[in-house]
Write a protein that holds these residues in place. Structure first.
Motif, mmCIF file in Angstrom:
data_model
loop_
_atom_site.group_PDB
_atom_site.id
_atom_site.type_symbol
_atom_site.label_atom_id
_atom_site.label_comp_id
_atom_site.label_asym_id
_atom_site.label_seq_id
_atom_site.Cartn_x
_atom_site.Cartn_y
_atom_site.Cartn_z
ATOM 1 N N TRP A 24 18.426 -25.873 20.249
ATOM 2 C CA TRP A 24 19.630 -25.734 19.424
ATOM 3 C C TRP A 24 19.390 -24.955 18.125
ATOM 4 C CZ3 TRP A 24 19.474 -30.714 22.053
ATOM 5 C CH2 TRP A 24 20.458 -30.841 23.041
ATOM 6 N N GLN A 25 18.109 -24.610 17.862
ATOM 7 C CA GLN A 25 17.799 -23.831 16.650
ATOM 8 C C GLN A 25 18.282 -24.538 15.384
ATOM 9 O OE1 GLN A 25 16.076 -20.692 16.877
ATOM 10 N NE2 GLN A 25 15.783 -21.490 18.929
ATOM 11 N N ILE A 26 18.042 -25.827 15.323
ATOM 12 C CA ILE A 26 18.365 -26.613 14.124
ATOM 13 C C ILE A 26 17.116 -27.399 13.743
ATOM 14 C CG2 ILE A 26 20.879 -26.783 14.454
ATOM 15 C CD1 ILE A 26 20.455 -29.437 15.888
ATOM 16 N N PRO A 27 16.967 -27.749 12.450
ATOM 17 C CA PRO A 27 15.713 -28.396 12.039
ATOM 18 C C PRO A 27 15.654 -29.888 12.363
ATOM 19 C CG PRO A 27 17.145 -28.104 10.145
ATOM 20 C CD PRO A 27 17.859 -27.468 11.307
ATOM 21 N N GLN A 28 14.430 -30.357 12.558
ATOM 22 C CA GLN A 28 14.162 -31.801 12.661
ATOM 23 C C GLN A 28 13.982 -32.309 11.229
ATOM 24 O OE1 GLN A 28 10.176 -32.453 13.969
ATOM 25 N NE2 GLN A 28 10.419 -34.648 14.317
ATOM 26 N N VAL A 29 14.638 -33.383 10.894
ATOM 27 C CA VAL A 29 14.443 -33.992 9.580
ATOM 28 C C VAL A 29 13.875 -35.381 9.823
ATOM 29 C CG1 VAL A 29 15.567 -34.773 7.473
ATOM 30 C CG2 VAL A 29 16.327 -32.647 8.564
ATOM 31 N N SER A 30 12.564 -35.503 9.638
ATOM 32 C CA SER A 30 11.874 -36.752 9.934
ATOM 33 C C SER A 30 11.425 -37.389 8.622
ATOM 34 C CB SER A 30 10.659 -36.470 10.834
ATOM 35 O OG SER A 30 9.719 -37.515 10.722
ATOM 36 N N THR A 31 11.990 -38.545 8.290
ATOM 37 C CA THR A 31 11.562 -39.219 7.057
ATOM 38 C C THR A 31 10.091 -39.626 7.163
ATOM 39 O OG1 THR A 31 12.802 -41.101 7.954
ATOM 40 C CG2 THR A 31 13.701 -40.038 6.005
ATOM 41 N N GLY A 32 9.639 -39.993 8.365
ATOM 42 C CA GLY A 32 8.224 -40.350 8.542
ATOM 43 C C GLY A 32 7.322 -39.165 8.190
ATOM 44 N N ASP A 33 7.658 -37.965 8.694
ATOM 45 C CA ASP A 33 6.836 -36.772 8.395
ATOM 46 C C ASP A 33 6.859 -36.457 6.896
ATOM 47 O OD1 ASP A 33 6.246 -36.486 11.064
ATOM 48 O OD2 ASP A 33 7.592 -34.774 11.407
ATOM 49 N N ILE A 34 8.046 -36.571 6.289
ATOM 50 C CA ILE A 34 8.160 -36.260 4.851
ATOM 51 C C ILE A 34 7.314 -37.253 4.038
ATOM 52 C CG2 ILE A 34 9.782 -36.204 2.885
ATOM 53 C CD1 ILE A 34 11.945 -35.252 4.994
ATOM 54 N N LEU A 35 7.379 -38.532 4.430
ATOM 55 C CA LEU A 35 6.612 -39.557 3.695
ATOM 56 C C LEU A 35 5.105 -39.360 3.905
ATOM 57 C CD1 LEU A 35 8.894 -42.633 4.487
ATOM 58 C CD2 LEU A 35 8.558 -41.601 2.218
ATOM 59 N N ARG A 36 4.704 -39.037 5.149
ATOM 60 C CA ARG A 36 3.260 -38.829 5.398
ATOM 61 C C ARG A 36 2.738 -37.630 4.608
ATOM 62 N NH1 ARG A 36 4.666 -41.122 10.095
ATOM 63 N NH2 ARG A 36 5.483 -39.210 10.983
ATOM 64 N N ALA A 37 3.552 -36.572 4.493
ATOM 65 C CA ALA A 37 3.125 -35.405 3.701
ATOM 66 C C ALA A 37 2.956 -35.822 2.241
ATOM 67 C CB ALA A 37 4.153 -34.275 3.839
ATOM 68 N N ALA A 38 3.867 -36.660 1.744
ATOM 69 C CA ALA A 38 3.779 -37.113 0.345
ATOM 70 C C ALA A 38 2.531 -37.973 0.128
ATOM 71 C CB ALA A 38 5.041 -37.888 -0.023
ATOM 72 N N VAL A 39 2.196 -38.795 1.133
ATOM 73 C CA VAL A 39 0.984 -39.631 1.028
ATOM 74 C C VAL A 39 -0.250 -38.717 0.972
ATOM 75 C CG1 VAL A 39 -0.482 -41.300 2.250
ATOM 76 C CG2 VAL A 39 2.001 -41.660 2.163
ATOM 77 N N ARG A 40 -0.284 -37.717 1.879
ATOM 78 C CA ARG A 40 -1.434 -36.781 1.916
ATOM 79 C C ARG A 40 -1.602 -36.058 0.591
ATOM 80 N NH1 ARG A 40 0.130 -35.358 7.037
ATOM 81 N NH2 ARG A 40 1.310 -33.559 6.323
ATOM 82 N N GLU A 41 -0.454 -35.670 -0.015
ATOM 83 C CA GLU A 41 -0.520 -34.890 -1.260
ATOM 84 C C GLU A 41 -0.693 -35.781 -2.487
ATOM 85 O OE1 GLU A 41 3.116 -32.671 -0.921
ATOM 86 O OE2 GLU A 41 2.376 -31.734 0.921
ATOM 87 N N GLY A 42 -0.574 -37.102 -2.295
ATOM 88 C CA GLY A 42 -0.768 -38.036 -3.412
ATOM 89 C C GLY A 42 0.326 -37.945 -4.464
ATOM 90 N N THR A 43 1.544 -37.554 -4.080
ATOM 91 C CA THR A 43 2.662 -37.484 -5.037
ATOM 92 C C THR A 43 3.110 -38.910 -5.387
ATOM 93 O OG1 THR A 43 4.335 -37.498 -3.315
ATOM 94 C CG2 THR A 43 3.481 -35.327 -3.954
ATOM 95 N N PRO A 44 3.922 -39.086 -6.462
ATOM 96 C CA PRO A 44 4.421 -40.425 -6.794
ATOM 97 C C PRO A 44 5.151 -41.069 -5.616
ATOM 98 C CG PRO A 44 4.861 -38.906 -8.600
ATOM 99 C CD PRO A 44 4.311 -38.074 -7.480
#
Ligand code: AP5
Length: 214
Positions: A24-44
């Motif tokens: 469908w050429q539309i993005p996946q918006v995964s809260t799990g992926d966004i949160l894991r990226a934030a954990v990896r980057e050590g953001t607040p």
């Protein structure tokens, strides 16, 4: 095409979302992926979320609602999106309705993927994820061509911290208590299509395409 993918941990939401992006050429918006990226980057955000995720509990509603409110305004979501892992509670679903109303949009399809608990535990204990693109593999059911290397982007594969059996069972309990009620919530709006999530990845994808009328 605005989709919500509902389903317990390991139902195949992330796996199917990747195929849906291509179709469908539309993005996946995964809260799990966004949160894991934030954990990896050590953001607040990552620091706040990590403890909840490691225990198999949900991150507080206000945190994930804020993430989604910002993400859905981005240009690439203008023609549609696949929500994977959000909403997970009734307050999140109510907040989503408000966010979409402000954007003049509405959810078109809620696809609920059903898989029994023991199959979910087998899937999650054998799951391997790509550090680069987030693609998910399984050591037996969906192995990468080269062990430890992502087929899609050649990134390194790893096992998620919350994919230990004890944490998986806690995530399944949390799903039953807090997220499963969303099926009835969206059924009242006439939006839910329940699909059998057992079978090959391609078979399940074709059930999703049928459910979406494509
Ligand atoms: P999140 O990342 O959203 O995890 P989840 O919902 O538990 O879902 P999973 O990613 O584990 O499973 P999936 O359905 O995507 O399955 P997959 O396709 O990978 O959330 C993680 C944590 O973040 C939460 O616990 C919470 O703390 C926090 N969080 C996230 N969103 C939140 C929110 N909205 N509110 C509050 N907190 C939030 O497939 C699984 C495995 O099975 C893979 O190995 C795959 O290869 C294999 N597989 C897939 N399809 C098949 C098939 N048909 N047959 C056999 N194997 C298959």
């Amino acid at each position: 095409m605005d989709f919500i993918l509902l389903g317990p941990p390991g139902a195949g939401k992330g796996t199917q979302a990747k195929l849906m992006i291509d179709k469908w050429q539309i993005p996946q918006v995964s809260t799990g992926d966004i949160l894991r990226a934030a954990v990896r980057e050590g953001t607040p955000l990552g620091v706040e979320a990590k403890g909840f995720m490691d225990r198999g509990e949900l991150v507080p509603d206000r945190v994930v609602i804020g993430i989604i409110a910002e993400r859905l305004k981005e240009d690439d979501a203008a023609e549609g999106f696949i929500l994977d892992g959000f909403p997970r509670t009734i307050p999140q679903a109510e907040a989503l309705q408000g966010i979409l109303q402000d954007l003049g949009r509405n959810i078109d399809h809620v696809i609920s993927i059903d898989v029994d608990d023991e199959e979910l535990v087998t899937r999650l204990t054998g799951r391997r994820m790509c550090k680069g693109c987030g693609e998910s593999f399984h050591v037996v059911f969906n192995p990468s061509a080269k062990e430890g290397v992502c087929d899609r982007c050649k990134g390194e594969l790893y096992q998620r911290d919350d994919d230990k059996e004890e944490t998986i069972r806690q995530r399944l309990r949390v799903y039953g208590e807090q997220t499963r009620p969303l099926i009835a919530y969206y059924e009242k709006q006439g939006k839910v299509r329940r699909i059998n999530g057992t079978g090959s990845i391609e078979e399940i994808f074709s059930r999703i395409a049928d459910a979406a009328g494509n």
